[in-house]
Design a protein around this motif. Structure first.
Motif, PDB file in Angstrom:
ATOM      1  N   PRO A   1       0.830  -1.209   0.000  1.00 54.93           N
ATOM      2  CA  PRO A   1       0.000   0.000   0.000  1.00 54.93           C
ATOM      3  C   PRO A   1       0.863   1.257   0.000  1.00 54.93           C
ATOM      4  O   PRO A   1       1.927   1.295   0.631  1.00 54.93           O
ATOM      5  N   GLU A   2       0.411   2.264  -0.707  1.00 63.41           N
ATOM      6  CA  GLU A   2       1.183   3.501  -0.871  1.00 63.41           C
ATOM      7  C   GLU A   2       1.644   4.073   0.463  1.00 63.41           C
ATOM      8  O   GLU A   2       2.782   4.544   0.597  1.00 63.41           O
ATOM      9  N   SER A   3       0.796   4.025   1.465  1.00 67.20           N
ATOM     10  CA  SER A   3       1.115   4.636   2.759  1.00 67.20           C
ATOM     11  C   SER A   3       2.201   3.877   3.511  1.00 67.20           C
ATOM     12  O   SER A   3       2.783   4.404   4.460  1.00 67.20           O
ATOM     13  N   GLU A   4       2.496   2.648   3.097  1.00 71.99           N
ATOM     14  CA  GLU A   4       3.468   1.826   3.811  1.00 71.99           C
ATOM     15  C   GLU A   4       4.728   1.561   2.989  1.00 71.99           C
ATOM     16  O   GLU A   4       5.587   0.778   3.404  1.00 71.99           O
ATOM     17  N   PHE A   5       4.852   2.205   1.850  1.00 74.35           N
ATOM     18  CA  PHE A   5       5.975   1.964   0.958  1.00 74.35           C
ATOM     19  C   PHE A   5       7.240   2.595   1.527  1.00 74.35           C
ATOM     20  O   PHE A   5       7.345   3.809   1.654  1.00 74.35           O
ATOM     21  N   GLY A   6       8.197   1.777   1.879  1.00 71.89           N
ATOM     22  CA  GLY A   6       9.447   2.285   2.432  1.00 71.89           C
ATOM     23  C   GLY A   6      10.327   1.150   2.882  1.00 71.89           C
ATOM     24  O   GLY A   6       9.888  -0.002   2.990  1.00 71.89           O
ATOM     25  N   PRO A   7      11.589   1.426   3.147  1.00 69.83           N
ATOM     26  CA  PRO A   7      12.540   0.368   3.493  1.00 69.83           C
ATOM     27  C   PRO A   7      12.279  -0.235   4.857  1.00 69.83           C
ATOM     28  O   PRO A   7      11.963   0.470   5.813  1.00 69.83           O
ATOM     29  N   LEU A   8      12.413  -1.554   4.931  1.00 65.28           N
ATOM     30  CA  LEU A   8      12.336  -2.259   6.201  1.00 65.28           C
ATOM     31  C   LEU A   8      13.728  -2.646   6.687  1.00 65.28           C
ATOM     32  O   LEU A   8      13.886  -3.221   7.751  1.00 65.28           O
ATOM     33  N   GLY A   9      14.736  -2.337   5.887  1.00 66.68           N
ATOM     34  CA  GLY A   9      16.113  -2.671   6.226  1.00 66.68           C
ATOM     35  C   GLY A   9      17.036  -2.044   5.203  1.00 66.68           C
ATOM     36  O   GLY A   9      16.618  -1.257   4.341  1.00 66.68           O
ATOM     37  N   PRO A  10      18.327  -2.383   5.257  1.00 63.38           N
ATOM     38  CA  PRO A  10      19.304  -1.745   4.362  1.00 63.38           C
ATOM     39  C   PRO A  10      19.207  -2.178   2.909  1.00 63.38           C
ATOM     40  O   PRO A  10      19.700  -1.471   2.021  1.00 63.38           O
ATOM     41  N   ALA A  11      18.592  -3.330   2.637  1.00 63.95           N
ATOM     42  CA  ALA A  11      18.528  -3.855   1.267  1.00 63.95           C
ATOM     43  C   ALA A  11      17.401  -3.173   0.501  1.00 63.95           C
ATOM     44  O   ALA A  11      16.366  -3.765   0.182  1.00 63.95           O
ATOM     45  N   TRP A  12      17.609  -1.898   0.190  1.00 64.86           N
ATOM     46  CA  TRP A  12      16.553  -1.094  -0.448  1.00 64.86           C
ATOM     47  C   TRP A  12      17.206   0.030  -1.256  1.00 64.86           C
ATOM     48  O   TRP A  12      18.089   0.730  -0.770  1.00 64.86           O
ATOM     49  N   ARG A  13      16.777   0.196  -2.493  1.00 64.41           N
ATOM     50  CA  ARG A  13      17.222   1.317  -3.323  1.00 64.41           C
ATOM     51  C   ARG A  13      16.018   1.844  -4.083  1.00 64.41           C
ATOM     52  O   ARG A  13      15.509   1.182  -4.981  1.00 64.41           O
ATOM     53  N   THR A  14      15.551   3.031  -3.712  1.00 68.13           N
ATOM     54  CA  THR A  14      14.380   3.619  -4.351  1.00 68.13           C
ATOM     55  C   THR A  14      14.694   3.977  -5.796  1.00 68.13           C
ATOM     56  O   THR A  14      15.704   4.622  -6.074  1.00 68.13           O
ATOM     57  N   VAL A  15      13.813   3.586  -6.703  1.00 65.91           N
ATOM     58  CA  VAL A  15      13.945   3.934  -8.112  1.00 65.91           C
ATOM     59  C   VAL A  15      13.112   5.172  -8.428  1.00 65.91           C
ATOM     60  O   VAL A  15      13.570   6.101  -9.089  1.00 65.91           O
ATOM     61  N   PHE A  16      11.875   5.210  -7.943  1.00 68.49           N
ATOM     62  CA  PHE A  16      11.043   6.399  -8.069  1.00 68.49           C
ATOM     63  C   PHE A  16       9.947   6.343  -7.014  1.00 68.49           C
ATOM     64  O   PHE A  16       9.662   5.297  -6.440  1.00 68.49           O
ATOM     65  N   GLY A  17       9.332   7.493  -6.750  1.00 72.79           N
ATOM     66  CA  GLY A  17       8.247   7.553  -5.791  1.00 72.79           C
ATOM     67  C   GLY A  17       8.693   8.005  -4.410  1.00 72.79           C
ATOM     68  O   GLY A  17       9.893   8.083  -4.114  1.00 72.79           O
ATOM     69  N   GLN A  18       7.715   8.304  -3.583  1.00 78.60           N
ATOM     70  CA  GLN A  18       7.949   8.758  -2.222  1.00 78.60           C
ATOM     71  C   GLN A  18       7.896   7.570  -1.267  1.00 78.60           C
ATOM     72  O   GLN A  18       7.011   6.721  -1.371  1.00 78.60           O
ATOM     73  N   THR A  19       8.837   7.535  -0.348  1.00 76.20           N
ATOM     74  CA  THR A  19       8.846   6.472   0.656  1.00 76.20           C
ATOM     75  C   THR A  19       8.364   7.031   1.985  1.00 76.20           C
ATOM     76  O   THR A  19       8.555   8.205   2.291  1.00 76.20           O
ATOM     77  N   SER A  20       7.739   6.179   2.754  1.00 74.93           N
ATOM     78  CA  SER A  20       7.290   6.576   4.089  1.00 74.93           C
ATOM     79  C   SER A  20       8.454   6.464   5.056  1.00 74.93           C
ATOM     80  O   SER A  20       9.450   5.793   4.782  1.00 74.93           O
ATOM     81  N   GLN A  21       8.323   7.137   6.169  1.00 74.36           N
ATOM     82  CA  GLN A  21       9.339   7.024   7.205  1.00 74.36           C
ATOM     83  C   GLN A  21       9.323   5.618   7.771  1.00 74.36           C
ATOM     84  O   GLN A  21       8.253   5.089   8.081  1.00 74.36           O
ATOM     85  N   PRO A  22      10.477   4.978   7.896  1.00 72.83           N
ATOM     86  CA  PRO A  22      10.477   3.623   8.450  1.00 72.83           C
ATOM     87  C   PRO A  22       9.967   3.614   9.874  1.00 72.83           C
ATOM     88  O   PRO A  22      10.279   4.504  10.672  1.00 72.83           O
TER      89      PRO A  22
END
Length: 246
Positions: A101-122
């Motif tokens: 869901p859009e509101s929950e999109f964001g990294p849960l750990g270090p294995a994350w690289r955003t390509v586009f879009g806004q991420t939520s605060q972890p």
């Protein structure tokens, strides 16, 4: 088997399609590729931020992946409000996409690289439920003993191996390593893993199953002494009883 160039082509095409989809408002590369640690055998791990209904995005993207990439099969792994849909492509190329869901999109750990879009605060990390894992471990040990008594050799082996798996998971969590699917076990110290070699079942002989179960319960008691000392004190004599002759 797939090659690295094919994997790169598929990943890039998936990300390009995501940017063109108005229902996908964010995308990220996850897994080993996000850390620059992908190797010849790595699969494709992505996360999509879904605007609107998750089920509609899943249906739309599943049809697309079957049509564009000739997918062979898929299955789901729910995680909270997200769904990880796992696809098998020709050449044994695995594609894992987390539809979030859009509101929950964001990294849960270090294995994350955003390509586009806004991420939520972890969100603040929640402590793993060690009590639950410990409960599964003693449950499996008990059922291994019962299966031995019932002369259900294959089932006994299954439960003994499951005890070992939970000991490894508890150790990974305690030391801050990836815990799911044994991903962090290669990072565990040798002094921890060497005793666990004794838990490997070498045959379905009754004596061998009893020996492996005893080693598994001993390893469980040792790990619980670090993870949940009070529980370890209560369980240790019961684990000893479990593997003692009647």
């Amino acid at each position: 088997m797939f090659d690295v160039k094919e994997r790169q082509r598929v990943r890039d095409q998936l990300l390009a399609s995501a940017e063109e989809d108005p229902g996908i408002v964010g995308a990220a590369i996850t897994g080993s590729d996000a850390l620059g640690a992908a190797d010849r055998w790595s699969d494709i791990d992505l996360a999509f931020s879904v605007h609107g209904r998750l089920d509609e995005a899943l249906e739309r993207w599943t049809a697309r992946i079957y049509q564009d990439f000739a997918a062979v099969h898929h299955w789901d792994l729910p995680s909270g409000n997200a769904v990880y849909r796992v696809f098998l492509l020709p050449g044994w190329l695995e594609v894992d996409i987390a539809f979030t869901p859009e509101s929950e999109f964001g990294p849960l750990g270090p294995a994350w690289r955003t390509v586009f879009g806004q991420t939520s605060q972890p969100s603040p990390g929640q402590s793993s439920d060690h009590q639950h894992l410990a409960g599964l471990a003693w449950h499996h040990a008990l059922h291994a003993r019962v299966c031995i008594e019932r002369r259900r050799w294959w089932q006994a082996e299954y439960w003994i191996s499951a005890v070992r798996d939970h000991v490894l998971t508890l150790a990974c969590l305690r030391l801050g390593h990836p815990a799911s699917h044994a991903k962090g076990t290669h990072l565990l110290p040798q002094e921890l893993t060497t005793p666990l070699e004794k838990t490997l079942v070498r045959s379905l002989d009754e004596a061998e199953l009893r020996r492996a179960l005893e080693a598994a319960t001993a390893s469980l008691a040792t790990e619980l002494a670090h993870t949940a000392p009070a529980l370890a004190t209560r369980l240790r004599p019961m684990l000893t009883e479990l593997t003692s002759p009647d």
